[in-house]
Design an enzyme around this catalytic site. Structure first.
Site, PDB file in Angstrom:
ATOM      1  N   HIS A   1     -11.407  -7.352 -35.186  1.00 46.77           N
ATOM      2  CA  HIS A   1     -11.601  -7.031 -33.325  1.00 46.77           C
ATOM      3  C   HIS A   1     -12.066  -8.871 -33.350  1.00 46.77           C
ATOM      4  CE1 HIS A   1     -13.464  -7.700 -29.347  1.00 46.77           C
ATOM      5  NE2 HIS A   1     -12.691  -6.567 -28.692  1.00 46.77           N
TER       6      HIS A   1
ATOM      7  N   ASP B   1      -2.685 -18.062 -40.272  1.00 55.71           N
ATOM      8  CA  ASP B   1      -2.521 -18.851 -39.372  1.00 55.71           C
ATOM      9  C   ASP B   1      -4.054 -19.363 -38.320  1.00 55.71           C
ATOM     10  OD1 ASP B   1      -0.095 -18.136 -38.205  1.00 55.71           O
ATOM     11  OD2 ASP B   1      -0.756 -15.709 -37.292  1.00 55.71           O
TER      12      ASP B   1
ATOM     13  N   SER C   1     -11.596  -8.108 -23.285  1.00 52.71           N
ATOM     14  CA  SER C   1     -11.623  -8.714 -25.064  1.00 52.71           C
ATOM     15  C   SER C   1     -10.483  -9.949 -24.929  1.00 52.71           C
ATOM     16  CB  SER C   1     -11.741  -8.106 -25.838  1.00 52.71           C
ATOM     17  OG  SER C   1     -13.411  -7.459 -26.234  1.00 52.71           O
TER      18      SER C   1
ATOM     19  N   ASP D   1     -19.050 -11.946 -32.249  1.00 55.75           N
ATOM     20  CA  ASP D   1     -18.026 -11.020 -32.487  1.00 55.75           C
ATOM     21  C   ASP D   1     -18.127 -10.155 -33.743  1.00 55.75           C
ATOM     22  OD1 ASP D   1     -15.446  -9.393 -32.111  1.00 55.75           O
ATOM     23  OD2 ASP D   1     -14.935 -10.543 -30.351  1.00 55.75           O
TER      24      ASP D   1
ATOM     25  N   VAL E   1     -21.897 -17.193 -15.937  1.00 55.54           N
ATOM     26  CA  VAL E   1     -20.751 -16.730 -16.853  1.00 55.54           C
ATOM     27  C   VAL E   1     -20.094 -16.487 -16.305  1.00 55.54           C
ATOM     28  CG1 VAL E   1     -20.537 -15.266 -18.625  1.00 55.54           C
ATOM     29  CG2 VAL E   1     -22.947 -15.726 -18.210  1.00 55.54           C
TER      30      VAL E   1
ATOM     31  N   ALA F   1     -21.202 -10.442 -18.881  1.00 58.70           N
ATOM     32  CA  ALA F   1     -20.125 -11.445 -17.716  1.00 58.70           C
ATOM     33  C   ALA F   1     -20.685 -10.950 -16.541  1.00 58.70           C
ATOM     34  CB  ALA F   1     -19.051 -10.185 -17.715  1.00 58.70           C
TER      35      ALA F   1
END
Length: 373
Positions: free
Chosen positions: A110, A86, A260, A77, A215, A210
């Protein structure tokens, strides 16, 4: 050339969409499929309010069985900001592809959002983001380039221990083999690959990677479990659906929507399954996820939900018959070899043993001949 971005391949300038701004980022053929919209917070605590997926997916019950302990998720990414509260102790040392000297830090946000959705630690009860697999590890591979770098990034995270790979990105086109080298490598090493199906705002159908065999392509539903055609693409390659509408995290309190986010949640569920059943092959993890999904309106597979909305509790508790191959297909040619429960091929060890045995017999024969002289 955009500052901080290296040479790019020919073609249209790809981008990550974040907060309504189009930010040039990666080389041609690689687009993140997440779009953020400026939606007003529903309460004074927008982060926790936005985490409706915890209840929607029954995660409180799922966490009684697994929290993803011991599982590493490779996140290809925009990088990850590991210094967020976090993400304390959640992020492993990462790398950028190609290396430009900036390291894996995320300038776009992102990748950090995906990391929070997958493995956020929820540092307090009021505004911390709790991910689907809050005891799993994130291995970030920051993407600066195009298809070649995606392949290199996938291979790198696999080589460094990832057993789940999240690809919240897409080419904008379908049925391209640009990413097959990395995908094939992941399949050969028994890794579960999850990818965002694509967003209807920018894509016409399920995009690569995808749509490639093996996948888990993920579409987006809202908090009621309904498919949202204005958000998510649909197509025969869709395998699962997950919440992907109006989600918020500590990194991005503005509600975001896209496949996403949906893919990240499914990657977290895959980590829960791998932690609870460490001897399951990737094919059997996929079979659990698809075989236990909650199919709106009945059984079967369709172009919007795939096999249904991912069901963490079902995937962790159901009696699912074992399979010997990925129900979504594979890029790896099937050979007459045996795969152990760990998913590692047996034949190299058998072949090595036969070679060693032959060498030993040859040595014995040679020595006997020498002694007979």
């Amino acid at each position: 050339m955009t500052p901080g971005v290296g040479p790019v391949e020919a073609g249209p300038t790809p981008h990550f969409s974040k907060g309504g701004a189009v930010i040039p980022r990666m080389a041609a053929g690689v687009l993140a499929v997440s779009v953020a919209f400026a939606v007003a917070p529903a309460s004074a605590d927008p982060v926790r309010d936005g985490q409706f997926w915890i209840g929607q997916l029954g995660l409180e019950r799922a966490w009684q069985l697994s929290k993803g302990t011991g599982v590493t998720i490779g996140l290809v990414d925009t990088g990850v900001n590991a210094d967020l509260p976090d993400l304390t102790d959640a992020v492993l040392p990462g790398r950028e592809f190609p290396e430009l000297g900036a390291g894996p830090r995320d300038e776009q946000g992102h990748g950090t959002e995906m990391a929070l959705l997958i493995a956020g630690r929820g540092h307090n009860d009021s505004d911390g983001t709790l991910g689907v697999a809050p005891e799993a590890k994130i291995l970030p591979a920051k993407l600066n380039g195009g298809g070649t770098d995606v392949n290199s990034a996938i291979r790198w995270v696999v080589d460094h221990g990832a057993t789940v790979v999240n690809l919240s990105l897409g080419s904008g086109t379908a049925h391209t083999a640009d990413y097959d080298d990395g995908l094939r490598y992941a399949q050969e090493h028994d890794v579960v690959v999850v990818a965002a199906a694509g967003n209807s705002r920018t894509d016409r159908g399920v995009t690569s990677p995808a749509d490639r065999p093996g996948v888990l392509a993920v579409s987006a539903v809202d908090r009621t479990g309904a498919f949202r055609p204005e958000v998510s693409v649909q197509g025969p390659e869709v395998a699962l659906a997950a919440p992907g509408v109006d989600l918020t995290t500590a990194n991005s309190p503005r509600a975001s929507r896209g496949t996403s986010e949906a893919a990240a949640l499914v990657s977290g569920v895959a980590a829960l399954v791998r932690a609870r059943f460490p001897k399951l092959t990737a094919a059997n993890v996929v079979a659990r996820l698809t075989g236990t999904a909650a199919r709106p309106g009945g059984r079967g597979r369709d172009e919007q939900y795939g096999f249904g909305v991912v069901d963490p509790v079902g995937a962790l508790t159901a009696d699912v018959p074992p399979v010997d191959r990925n129900p979504l297909g594979t890029l790896v040619e099937r050979s007459p070899t045996t795969v152990e429960a760990t998913g590692r091929p047996v034949w190299p060890w058998v072949a090595g043993g036969l070679v060693a045995l032959a060498a030993a017999l040859g040595t014995i024969v040679f020595l006997r001949r020498q002694s007979a002289k």
